[in-house]
Motif scaffolding. Structure first.
Motif: not given
Length: 100
Positions: A50-60
């Motif tokens: 899955l795309p890396r940016d689909s991980n909620p941890i990456r949202v700042t």
């Protein structure tokens, strides 16, 4: 003020998290409930694809006013600097300067 590109990228990440949330949850549940090693590894590899940016941890968490990524107060959704300016100007309801 933060760069417009950083703010836009963070908004794009938020959309991607929502888009892939159900798929990520299903794969994580499959990993948790897998009975064999092969099933678990297959689910883990599918999750990794899955795309890396689909991980909620990456949202700042960014300031709603300035876009600053650090020193944010979650309750007010703004940075400590913007919070202080608004509070001292009297624009935040229920916030008073304390002294003792």
């Amino acid at each position: 003020m933060a760069k417009k590109s950083k703010i836009a990228k963070n908004e794009q990440r938020k959309k991607m998290v929502v888009k892939y949330a159900a798929r990520r949850a299903a794969l994580k549940e499959a990993i948790r409930t897998a009975t064999t090693f092969e099933e678990r590894m297959a689910a883990q590899s599918a999750l990794a694809k899955l795309p890396r940016d689909s991980n909620p941890i990456r949202v700042t968490l960014r300031c709603a006013i300035t876009g600053r990524p650090r020193g944010n107060l979650r309750k007010f959704r703004m940075s400590r600097i913007a919070f202080r300016e608004k509070a001292l100007a009297g624009h935040l309801t229920g916030v008073t300067k304390s002294s003792w």
